[in-house]
Design a protein around this motif. Structure first.
Motif, PDB file in Angstrom:
ATOM      1  N   ASN A  34      -1.481  -3.589  -9.453  1.00 34.77           N
ATOM      2  CA  ASN A  34      -0.781  -2.974 -10.588  1.00 34.77           C
ATOM      3  C   ASN A  34       0.668  -2.656 -10.246  1.00 34.77           C
ATOM      4  N   GLN A  35       0.925  -2.335  -8.979  1.00 33.44           N
ATOM      5  CA  GLN A  35       2.288  -2.004  -8.563  1.00 33.44           C
ATOM      6  C   GLN A  35       3.173  -3.237  -8.485  1.00 33.44           C
ATOM      7  N   VAL A  36       2.632  -4.286  -7.864  1.00 31.51           N
ATOM      8  CA  VAL A  36       3.426  -5.456  -7.489  1.00 31.51           C
ATOM      9  C   VAL A  36       2.642  -6.713  -7.859  1.00 31.51           C
ATOM     10  N   ASN A  37       3.224  -7.542  -8.696  1.00 32.04           N
ATOM     11  CA  ASN A  37       2.607  -8.833  -9.018  1.00 32.04           C
ATOM     12  C   ASN A  37       3.684  -9.782  -9.542  1.00 32.04           C
ATOM     13  N   GLN A  38       3.279 -10.975  -9.924  1.00 34.08           N
ATOM     14  CA  GLN A  38       4.264 -11.973 -10.361  1.00 34.08           C
ATOM     15  C   GLN A  38       5.006 -11.562 -11.613  1.00 34.08           C
ATOM     16  N   ASP A  39       4.451 -10.615 -12.379  1.00 28.73           N
ATOM     17  CA  ASP A  39       5.120 -10.107 -13.571  1.00 28.73           C
ATOM     18  C   ASP A  39       5.969  -8.862 -13.270  1.00 28.73           C
ATOM     19  N   GLY A  40       5.950  -8.410 -12.026  1.00 31.68           N
ATOM     20  CA  GLY A  40       6.730  -7.241 -11.635  1.00 31.68           C
ATOM     21  C   GLY A  40       5.928  -5.965 -11.498  1.00 31.68           C
ATOM     22  N   GLY A  41       4.734  -5.904 -12.114  1.00 32.40           N
ATOM     23  CA  GLY A  41       3.942  -4.677 -12.022  1.00 32.40           C
ATOM     24  C   GLY A  41       4.731  -3.482 -12.546  1.00 32.40           C
TER      25      GLY A  41
ATOM     26  N   ASP B 259       9.757  -9.545  -3.366  1.00 34.07           N
ATOM     27  CA  ASP B 259      10.644  -8.380  -3.473  1.00 34.07           C
ATOM     28  C   ASP B 259      10.122  -7.231  -2.624  1.00 34.07           C
ATOM     29  N   PHE B 260       8.826  -6.972  -2.731  1.00 32.90           N
ATOM     30  CA  PHE B 260       8.242  -5.838  -2.016  1.00 32.90           C
ATOM     31  C   PHE B 260       8.327  -6.062  -0.509  1.00 32.90           C
ATOM     32  N   ARG B 261       8.062  -7.276  -0.062  1.00 32.03           N
ATOM     33  CA  ARG B 261       8.155  -7.544   1.376  1.00 32.03           C
ATOM     34  C   ARG B 261       9.560  -7.257   1.886  1.00 32.03           C
TER      35      ARG B 261
ATOM     36  N   VAL C 235       0.378 -14.100  -0.436  1.00 32.05           N
ATOM     37  CA  VAL C 235       0.242 -14.780   0.853  1.00 32.05           C
ATOM     38  C   VAL C 235       1.518 -15.546   1.195  1.00 32.05           C
ATOM     39  N   ALA C 236       2.111 -16.230   0.216  1.00 32.10           N
ATOM     40  CA  ALA C 236       3.354 -16.962   0.454  1.00 32.10           C
ATOM     41  C   ALA C 236       4.474 -16.027   0.893  1.00 32.10           C
ATOM     42  N   ALA C 237       4.427 -14.774   0.436  1.00 28.43           N
ATOM     43  CA  ALA C 237       5.459 -13.798   0.793  1.00 28.43           C
ATOM     44  C   ALA C 237       5.232 -13.164   2.164  1.00 28.43           C
ATOM     45  N   GLY C 238       4.097 -13.448   2.794  1.00 22.74           N
ATOM     46  CA  GLY C 238       3.865 -12.929   4.132  1.00 22.74           C
ATOM     47  C   GLY C 238       2.849 -11.816   4.235  1.00 22.74           C
ATOM     48  N   PHE C 239       2.191 -11.460   3.131  1.00 24.91           N
ATOM     49  CA  PHE C 239       1.112 -10.475   3.189  1.00 24.91           C
ATOM     50  C   PHE C 239      -0.084 -11.143   3.863  1.00 24.91           C
ATOM     51  N   ARG C 240      -0.667 -10.462   4.834  1.00 23.08           N
ATOM     52  CA  ARG C 240      -1.743 -11.086   5.592  1.00 23.08           C
ATOM     53  C   ARG C 240      -3.047 -10.296   5.583  1.00 23.08           C
ATOM     54  N   LYS C 241      -3.089  -9.137   4.965  1.00 25.12           N
ATOM     55  CA  LYS C 241      -4.351  -8.411   4.772  1.00 25.12           C
ATOM     56  C   LYS C 241      -4.613  -8.403   3.271  1.00 25.12           C
TER      57      LYS C 241
ATOM     58  N   GLN D 132      10.549  -4.399   4.575  1.00 25.40           N
ATOM     59  CA  GLN D 132      11.177  -4.841   5.819  1.00 25.40           C
ATOM     60  C   GLN D 132      12.511  -4.124   6.050  1.00 25.40           C
ATOM     61  N   LYS D 133      13.288  -3.930   4.999  1.00 26.33           N
ATOM     62  CA  LYS D 133      14.559  -3.218   5.132  1.00 26.33           C
ATOM     63  C   LYS D 133      14.323  -1.769   5.539  1.00 26.33           C
ATOM     64  N   LEU D 134      13.340  -1.132   4.916  1.00 26.23           N
ATOM     65  CA  LEU D 134      13.008   0.243   5.292  1.00 26.23           C
ATOM     66  C   LEU D 134      12.545   0.309   6.740  1.00 26.23           C
ATOM     67  N   ALA D 135      11.740  -0.651   7.166  1.00 23.59           N
ATOM     68  CA  ALA D 135      11.256  -0.674   8.548  1.00 23.59           C
ATOM     69  C   ALA D 135      12.409  -0.825   9.525  1.00 23.59           C
ATOM     70  N   GLU D 136      13.360  -1.680   9.183  1.00 24.23           N
ATOM     71  CA  GLU D 136      14.540  -1.846  10.035  1.00 24.23           C
ATOM     72  C   GLU D 136      15.313  -0.535  10.137  1.00 24.23           C
TER      73      GLU D 136
END
Length: 426
Positions: free
Chosen positions: A54-61, A69-71, A120-126, A75-79
């Motif tokens: 519901n938060q994040v999907n191809q329609d923007g959630g 976008d979320f990845r 998955v294409a964006a790098g989510f692995r769980k 990643q920026k926050l982690a850096e």
């Protein structure tokens, strides 16, 4: 996702002592995510950040973000927070047709396939494969065999997305389970909950195993690391159902006999530190938290608003702005708060924390920034911190915390995260 596979392996091998496990933070709020990343960075442990369908999907959630976008956002926050890239784990929660369940099943599942592919294409692995909800033309409840078949369909899309990714990286790991709590907490007043029986867990596991095998997904089945069951924990608007380990003893014994598999516990928000630690010891090695952390964020902002009122006392306050926006735009809470007599209390204080949908609203964001800027420009005396933020007051007095509003806000938010980190040995 070797880190998750290794975590499950170490959990299964662990003896007495702190349980090996990991908190899963399901939130899109920058302060919540940054706080979790900072806490993990300071301890040199992995941080698992998950986005829901519901938060994040191809329609923007409801965040307006796609999985890519979320990845990039996380990643920026982690850096910024100093977390090593190899310690950042991204997961997708409740990935299935939930966001489109008002559509016929075929249309909703087609949308879910696109979503899982993009995650998955964006790098989510769980990847949590959750097809437990009925769509517009489905019976209620949905048969477990149908749920398993739909999970396989999404797993197939995930595997294809991984194989076709320009930078494949580790293959995805999966979470299954049909006894999935309602995302964000129960809508109704709760009584005592029934714990999943070992027989029901075994049936779910076997149905999925056979479905994966028939679809030629044996390799993916080897990467199913967890299943969602009901350990007897939940929360509604103003009440928490606490974990009672004696009721889940046979369920915990069941998972001990399943190689490479642990439980994932949803709706653990607001459990006490002792109960979180017991959940981890009872093989609920993945402890999910979401509204509980944004609730702590809201409490801290409400306290800072009270400090502002006492110290600055000008303009419309943050609380009035937030509640005004919620009343003017009720789509995120209308289906949840049904009692007019306690609507004011529900809007501001419900444990389901529907306020979390409104922090990105332009008027709310501006009111929040105005309040924090006023307090930074004119720091309040310690007496007001003692009155409204006593935990942070003690940390300031001990020299462990600055009086800047960003430090106060993060520490207030971290109060909900630290029990999870303490419950799990990395």
């Amino acid at each position: 996702m070797k880190l998750m596979l290794d975590l499950v392996r170490r959990h299964k091998q662990a003896g007495a002592g702190p349980a090996v496990g990991i908190p899963s933070v399901c939130s899109a709020h920058p302060v919540v995510i940054a706080t979790a990343l900072r806490e993990c960075a300071e301890q040199g442990r992995p941080a698992l950040i998950e986005a829901t369908s519901n938060q994040v999907n191809q329609d923007g959630g409801y965040t307006g973000m796609t999985p890519l976008d979320f990845r990039r956002y996380v990643q920026k926050l982690a850096e910024n927070e100093g977390l090593s890239p190899e310690l950042l784990l991204l997961g997708g929660d409740h990935l299935g047709p939930n966001a489109w369940r008002r559509l016929p099943a075929d249309a909703a599942m087609a949308k879910a396939e696109i979503m899982v592919t993009q995650y998955v294409a964006a790098g989510f692995r769980k990847i949590h494969l959750d097809c437990s909800m009925s769509c517009a033309d489905d019976p209620v409840p949905l048969a477990e065999a149908v749920i398993a078949a739909r999970a396989v369909r999404l797993c197939h899309a995930a595997e294809q997305a991984w194989q076709q990714a320009p930078e494949r990286g580790d293959p995805p790991v999966y979470v299954i389970g049909t006894e999935v709590p309602v995302p964000g907490g129960a809508h109704e007043d709760l009584g005592e909950l029934a714990v999943t029986s070992p027989e029901a867990a075994a049936s779910t596991l076997e149905l999925h195993r056979v479905a994966f095998q028939r679809a030629g997904l044996e390799a993916a089945w080897e990467r199913v690391i967890a299943m969602v069951v009901q350990p007897g924990v939940e929360f509604d608007h103003h009440k928490v159902i606490d974990y009672r380990p004696e009721k889940a003893r046979s369920l915990s014994a069941f998972i001990e006999g399943q190689s490479g598999l642990v439980f994932e516990a949803h709706s653990t928000d607001y459990q006490t530190p002792e109960r979180l630690a017991q959940l981890a010891r009872d093989h609920f090695a993945i402890l999910k938290v979401g509204p509980g952390v944004t609730f702590a964020l809201r409490e801290t902002l409400w306290a800072l608003a009270a400090v502002e009122r006492e110290w600055v006392g000008e303009g419309e306050g943050l609380v009035d702005t937030v509640l005004g926006v919620m009343r003017a735009e009720p789509e995120h809470w209308r289906g949840y708060y049904q009692d007019p007599a306690r609507l004011d209390v529900d809007l501001a204080y419900s444990l389901s924390d529907r306020i979390r949908y409104y922090w990105a609203h332009p008027a709310v964001r501006q009111a929040c920034q105005t309040m924090l800027s006023r307090l930074d420009a004119s720091p309040p005396p310690l007496t007001l911190l003692s009155q409204y933020l006593p935990r942070q007051y003690e940390a300031v007095r001990d020299g462990r915390l600055a009086t800047r509003t960003d430090a106060l806000l993060r520490d207030g938010t971290a109060q909900a995260l630290r029990p999870y980190l303490h419950a799990c040995s990395a």
